[in-house]
Scaffold this motif. Structure first.
Motif, PDB file in Angstrom:
ATOM      1  N   MET A   1       5.423  -1.004   4.554  1.00  0.00           N
ATOM      2  CA  MET A   1       6.136   0.470   4.562  1.00  0.00           C
ATOM      3  C   MET A   1       7.644   0.196   4.080  1.00  0.00           C
ATOM      4  N   ALA A   2       8.229  -0.842   4.023  1.00  0.00           N
ATOM      5  CA  ALA A   2       9.650  -0.836   3.657  1.00  0.00           C
ATOM      6  C   ALA A   2       9.696  -0.584   2.225  1.00  0.00           C
ATOM      7  N   ASN A   3       8.695  -1.304   1.430  1.00  0.00           N
ATOM      8  CA  ASN A   3       8.712  -0.821   0.136  1.00  0.00           C
ATOM      9  C   ASN A   3       8.464   0.480  -0.178  1.00  0.00           C
ATOM     10  N   GLU A   4       7.817   1.280   0.492  1.00  0.00           N
ATOM     11  CA  GLU A   4       7.453   2.703   0.407  1.00  0.00           C
ATOM     12  C   GLU A   4       8.788   3.579   0.604  1.00  0.00           C
ATOM     13  N   LEU A   5       9.453   3.132   1.943  1.00  0.00           N
ATOM     14  CA  LEU A   5      10.794   3.697   2.032  1.00  0.00           C
ATOM     15  C   LEU A   5      11.885   3.342   0.965  1.00  0.00           C
ATOM     16  N   ASP A   6      11.998   2.007   0.318  1.00  0.00           N
ATOM     17  CA  ASP A   6      12.544   1.820  -0.666  1.00  0.00           C
ATOM     18  C   ASP A   6      12.587   2.824  -1.915  1.00  0.00           C
ATOM     19  N   SER A   7      11.139   2.963  -2.210  1.00  0.00           N
ATOM     20  CA  SER A   7      10.926   3.640  -3.514  1.00  0.00           C
ATOM     21  C   SER A   7      11.508   5.225  -3.057  1.00  0.00           C
ATOM     22  N   VAL A  72      10.045  13.097  -0.666  1.00  0.00           N
ATOM     23  CA  VAL A  72       9.503  12.185   0.666  1.00  0.00           C
ATOM     24  C   VAL A  72       7.973  12.659   0.790  1.00  0.00           C
ATOM     25  N   GLU A  73       7.656  13.859   0.699  1.00  0.00           N
ATOM     26  CA  GLU A  73       6.117  14.346   1.011  1.00  0.00           C
ATOM     27  C   GLU A  73       5.041  13.806   0.014  1.00  0.00           C
ATOM     28  N   GLU A  74       5.656  13.400  -1.291  1.00  0.00           N
ATOM     29  CA  GLU A  74       4.562  12.992  -2.351  1.00  0.00           C
ATOM     30  C   GLU A  74       4.391  11.418  -1.868  1.00  0.00           C
ATOM     31  N   HIS A  75       5.044  10.851  -1.168  1.00  0.00           N
ATOM     32  CA  HIS A  75       4.742   9.514  -0.743  1.00  0.00           C
ATOM     33  C   HIS A  75       3.986   9.452   0.851  1.00  0.00           C
ATOM     34  N   GLY A  76       3.786  10.945   1.099  1.00  0.00           N
ATOM     35  CA  GLY A  76       3.140  10.706   2.516  1.00  0.00           C
ATOM     36  C   GLY A  76       3.799  10.741   3.816  1.00  0.00           C
ATOM     37  N   TRP A  77       5.210  10.660   3.636  1.00  0.00           N
ATOM     38  CA  TRP A  77       6.095  10.720   4.595  1.00  0.00           C
ATOM     39  C   TRP A  77       6.385  12.073   4.981  1.00  0.00           C
ATOM     40  N   THR A  78       7.481  12.031   6.284  1.00  0.00           N
ATOM     41  CA  THR A  78       7.782  13.310   6.733  1.00  0.00           C
ATOM     42  C   THR A  78       9.365  13.333   6.578  1.00  0.00           C
ATOM     43  N   VAL A  79      10.043  14.578   6.405  1.00  0.00           N
ATOM     44  CA  VAL A  79      11.140  14.665   6.482  1.00  0.00           C
ATOM     45  C   VAL A  79      11.801  15.848   7.463  1.00  0.00           C
ATOM     46  N   LYS A  95       7.805   7.895   8.652  1.00  0.00           N
ATOM     47  CA  LYS A  95       6.395   7.883   8.220  1.00  0.00           C
ATOM     48  C   LYS A  95       5.446   8.952   8.817  1.00  0.00           C
ATOM     49  N   ASP A  96       5.672   9.029  10.227  1.00  0.00           N
ATOM     50  CA  ASP A  96       4.782   9.759  11.029  1.00  0.00           C
ATOM     51  C   ASP A  96       5.662  11.125  11.690  1.00  0.00           C
ATOM     52  N   GLY A  97       6.951  11.490  11.374  1.00  0.00           N
ATOM     53  CA  GLY A  97       7.720  12.313  12.033  1.00  0.00           C
ATOM     54  C   GLY A  97       8.605  11.683  13.133  1.00  0.00           C
ATOM     55  N   VAL A  98       9.331  12.499  13.774  1.00  0.00           N
ATOM     56  CA  VAL A  98      10.082  12.200  14.859  1.00  0.00           C
ATOM     57  C   VAL A  98       9.690  12.647  16.143  1.00  0.00           C
TER      58      VAL A  98
END
Length: 98
Positions: A1-7, A72-79, A95-98
């Protein structure tokens, strides 16, 4: 997951969102303050009104800039926005929202 967030963070930096950074060294969340669109900005309160709280929906998804949201959403993450100032919003990315 760290690599996803870095991207995600690298892409956001290339778009000018330098203030969005990883929360401490925890690899699953990032946060920061981002400028609001002109439509979302508000005039600072003046006079005695500056001492009154403003009742607003700080969690309004419209406060997140569209280009930031799409990255952010392109990677499947939440903002999500968690607060706002007159010209900026505080956001959190996870990754999954707050």
């Amino acid at each position: 997951m760290a690599n996803e967030l870095d991207s995600i963070l690298d892409t956001l930096r290339s778009k000018g969102y330098d203030s969005v950074t990883r929360i401490y060294d925890w690899s699953e969340e990032a946060d920061g303050t981002v400028p609001l669109s002109k439509e979302q900005r508000r005039e600072p309160q003046t006079g005695w009104r500056r001492f009154l709280p403003r009742i607003e929906n700080e969690a309004d998804p419209e406060l997140v800039p569209d280009d930031l949201r799409s990255v952010v959403e392109e990677h499947g993450w939440t903002v999500q926005p968690l607060g706002r100032e007159d010209e900026s919003a505080y956001i959190i990315i996870s990754k999954d929202g707050v």
